[in-house]
Design an enzyme around this catalytic site. Structure first.
Site, PDB file in Angstrom:
ATOM      1  N   GLU A 153       0.807  -1.231   0.000  1.00  0.00           N
ATOM      2  CA  GLU A 153       0.000   0.000   0.000  1.00  0.00           C
ATOM      3  C   GLU A 153       0.840   1.281   0.000  1.00  0.00           C
ATOM      4  O   GLU A 153       0.763   2.096   0.920  1.00  0.00           O
ATOM      5  CB  GLU A 153      -0.959   0.001   1.200  1.00  0.00           C
ATOM      6  N   GLU A 316      -6.422  -7.923  -0.560  1.00  0.00           N
ATOM      7  CA  GLU A 316      -6.858  -8.017   0.836  1.00  0.00           C
ATOM      8  C   GLU A 316      -8.348  -7.753   0.911  1.00  0.00           C
ATOM      9  O   GLU A 316      -8.880  -6.889   0.213  1.00  0.00           O
ATOM     10  CB  GLU A 316      -6.172  -6.957   1.705  1.00  0.00           C
TER      11      GLU A 316
HETATM   12  C1  GLA Z   1      -4.242  -2.599   4.991  1.00  0.00           C
HETATM   13  C2  GLA Z   1      -2.857  -3.197   5.134  1.00  0.00           C
HETATM   14  C3  GLA Z   1      -2.832  -4.441   5.951  1.00  0.00           C
HETATM   15  C4  GLA Z   1      -3.733  -4.330   7.159  1.00  0.00           C
HETATM   16  C5  GLA Z   1      -5.123  -4.001   6.690  1.00  0.00           C
HETATM   17  C6  GLA Z   1      -6.140  -3.924   7.804  1.00  0.00           C
HETATM   18  O1  GLA Z   1      -4.935  -2.992   3.894  1.00  0.00           O
HETATM   19  O2  GLA Z   1      -2.250  -3.438   3.888  1.00  0.00           O
HETATM   20  O3  GLA Z   1      -1.502  -4.675   6.353  1.00  0.00           O
HETATM   21  O4  GLA Z   1      -3.257  -3.350   8.015  1.00  0.00           O
HETATM   22  O5  GLA Z   1      -5.089  -2.739   6.073  1.00  0.00           O
HETATM   23  O6  GLA Z   1      -7.433  -3.782   7.304  1.00  0.00           O
END
Ligand code: GLA
Ligand code: ZN
Length: 680
Positions: A153, A316
């Protein structure tokens, strides 16, 4: 053929952090058995594992990772191996403080948290290079390796001196002379004229925020700088593993809904092999219907799919709840399956989670996971995940199927930056994303496929292009839209369009002539209303509320489709239609509610039904491959709904055949129907 192309399954699994459990070997062994029972097949490893991979500077430990990867291979699983740059070991920050960011207030950050390294730091880049190369060398040929996951991210900016220097260099190459820069930035305003490149500083709340050209260029620079960092991260993989795809997980704000606004993903998408994003809708909230939220999720999925016009990955999602929504509510029974099917319906080829196993401590210890603290296979979440795994196995033939939309909605991140910056109109929130979504919702409600495209995409394949609130338009974009309509396209535009150029400088001499010719109107004034103010528009035999923005326009060739009913511009045109070349353009001068958009779009656009008739709140979406259409039918309401099938169809999720006629779809129920396409 690349590993990912060879993989026939839809990816199911997610972020796995064995690095938090190395002191518990039993747990690591048990994880593998649990993975099999959960019907999962793919795990993202190493995302924040730097401290365990390089416990001391230059001292590496891959033994634990070897074991985990080998075990995953032994159960036929895949590994998406991450580079660890999203967070760094404490020894590195202590020894080389330059790797730490400086925030916009020019405060040096302490070691901690994550996603907070300097993108310019030569030392950070070097350290990343070393570890990435070791990962490429060690695991590049591993049978379990499916894909590289670069960092995590990417986002944010750094205002340290190194970054300031790089910003100045970036500006020098863009503008060549200070004179040109001063002009592009309108810098003589408030005596902000720059006389030396070294006077340039990134925007700051303790310094400059009012020079909009600077703000825009800073954001562009941050995108370029982030991509540059990413490309450098990729180097060892491109060199040593040219057949292994690379991705980095993008973000989207489902609640708004818009893609993460800190970076321009239109540019970033060009350098990733597969787009992936992290989706966290807040199901069952107390302010919108499930169907409304589903349409926001679909809007974002259609954006990420259209970035490369091919299926993407959900990198995710949560199998249950998150820990960072204002209220962290559990998904109701059935919602996990439906929510996952919803993203597959709009182009995802995976359901990956954050996270595999809940950690015991620190800030994410209550974030949902497949394996809860109870470590049970019997709990509801684990059961639903494993049921989804069975369904994904049944429907895996959808992998690679794409959506052929004839309607495009234009979303431009740079436009959002400029619009949000404008000290005018409604100061606080211009509602760019919400407005786009409101237009999108008509199509979602009517089961018409939409590509949410960026401005660099070709338009000729679309029958209808919708470009609301395109406040910032460079000459090339105006020309592109003109040529699209001239060749037969249909274009819809709205208030707050075509105000400024790519430097955020206002067009002089009224609304740009090329736009005025295209729409057959002239925009004379923009009236901004208070939140409770209303005007109304008489159109299509009805009257509709107008709010927030009412532009006063004059026709110059266009035909009025609706007129204002009140105020000093009563009886003047509010909605117009214009024939331009072989196409048509429509201008909606005021913000309206969905009632108007329903009437408007049913007038402007018609598309053949997707074959399945359904009630409101039941969505039908189609993916196609090799002459086969996969029709996803999904009930996003809290009651059973009926659907009607035009012919007998096979539901590949269950293996059941559904007869032609009416069927009941239970609460949160869905079908994945397979239909051979009729010969054209
Ligand atoms: C983000 C991060 C993850 C985690 C999620 C929690 O997407 O990439 O590492 O912290 O949030 O929802
Ligand atoms: Zn920096």
């Amino acid at each position: 053929m690349s590993k990912y192309t060879q993989e026939r399954r839809l990816l199911h699994g997610g972020d796995y952090n064995p690095d938090q459990w190395l002191h518990c070997p039993d747990i690591l062994t048990e994880d593998i058995a649990l993975m099999r029972d959960a019907n999962t097949n793919t795990f993202s490893l190493g995302i924040f594992a730097w401290a365990k991979l390089e416990p001391q500077e230059g001292v590496f430990d891959f033994a634990w990772l070897d074991t985990v990867i080998n075990r995953i291979e032994a159960i036929g699983g895949n590994v998406i191996l991450a580079t660890p740059s999203g967070a760094r070991p404490a020894w590195m920050s202590a020894k080389y403080p330059e790797v730490l960011r400086v925030n916009e207030r020019r405060e040096k950050q302490l070691h901690g948290a994550r996603h907070n390294h300097c993108f310019s730091s030569p030392i950070y880049r070097e350290k990343v290079q070393i570890i990435n190369r070791k990962l490429a060398e060690r695991y590049g040929d591993h049978k379990a390796l499916l894909m590289w996951h670069i960092s995590n991210e990417y986002g944010g900016d750094c205002h340290c001196n190194l970054c300031q220097e790089n910003f100045r260099t970036w500006l020098k190459s863009k503008y060549q002379t200070l004179e040109r820069l001063n002009r592009a930035w309108w810098a003589d305003f408030w005596s902000h004229t720059l006389t030396d490149w070294n006077q340039i500083e990134s925007p700051s709340s303790i310094g400059e925020t009012g020079v909009h050209g600077l703000n825009l260029d800073w954001r562009r620079f941050v995108t370029d700088q982030t991509i540059d960092f990413y490309l450098e991260e990729c180097r060892p993989f491109r060199e040593l593993t040219p057949d292994v795809e690379i991705t980095t997980n993008f973000m989207g704000e489902v609640m708004e809904p818009h893609p993460f606004a800190g970076l321009d993903y239109a540019k970033f998408a060009e350098v990733v092999d597969i787009v992936s994003w992290d989706a966290y809708p807040n199901w069952h909230n107390d302010y919108e219907t499930t169907a409304h939220l589903a349409s926001k999720l679909a809007f974002l999925n259609d954006y990420f799919r259209a970035l490369k016009d091919k299926p993407f990955l959900i990198m995710e999602s949560t199998p249950s709840l998150v820990n960072w929504h204002p209220v962290n509510k559990a998904k109701r029974p059935g919602m996990h399956l439906l929510s996952s099917i919803a993203t597959l319906a709009h182009g995802s080829d995976s359901v990956l989670y954050f996270q595999w196993r809940k950690s015991r401590g620190s800030s994410e210890k209550f974030h949902g996971a497949v394996v809860d603290h109870d470590q049970s296979r019997e709990n509801r979440v684990f059961q639903e995940v494993s049921e989804l795994g069975r369904i994904l196995e049944n429907i895996k033939e959808i992998k690679g199927a794409n959506t052929r939309a004839k309607v495009a909605l234009l979303y431009d991140t740079e436009n959002k930056w400029a619009l949000d910056d404008a000290q005018a109109y409604v100061r606080a929130d211009k509602q760019y994303a919400e407005t786009l979504h409101m237009h999108y919702k008509y199509f979602w409600d009517n089961n018409i496929a939409v590509d949410v495209i960026t401005k660099d995409k070709p338009l000729d394949r679309y029958q209808l292009v919708i470009a609301p609130m395109l406040y910032m338009m460079e000459a090339a974009v105006i020309e592109k839209l003109r040529s699209y309509v001239a060749h037969g396209g249909h274009l819809v535009s709205t208030y707050l369009t075509g105000k400024v150029d790519e430097n955020d400088l206002v067009y002089q001499g009224g609304w740009p002539v090329p736009l005025s010719e295209l729409f057959g109107v002239n925009v004379l004034e923009t009236d901004t209303l208070y939140p409770k103010d209303r005007n109304s528009i008489a159109a299509f035999g009805s009257e509709f509320a107008a709010m927030d923005y009412c532009e006063i326009i004059q026709t110059a060739g266009a035909m009025p489709l609706g007129t204002y009913q009140a105020d000093f511009y009563q009886e003047t045109p509010a909605v117009t239609e214009h024939a331009f070349g072989r196409g048509r353009s429509y201008f909606i001068a005021a913000r309206t509610g969905p009632d108007f958009l329903n009437a408007f779009y049913s007038f402007v656009y018609r598309e053949e039904s997707r074959g399945v008739e359904a009630e409101a709140g039941v969505s039908v979406a189609v993916r196609e491959k090799d002459g086969v259409a996969y029709i996803f039918v999904m009930n996003f309401t809290e009651s059973a709904q009926s659907i009607h099938l035009p012919e007998r169809m096979l539901d590949i999720a269950t293996g059941n055949t559904l007869e032609q006629g009416t069927h009941e779809l239970p609460v949160y129920g869905f079908h994945v129907l397979k239909r051979a396409k009729k010969e054209a």
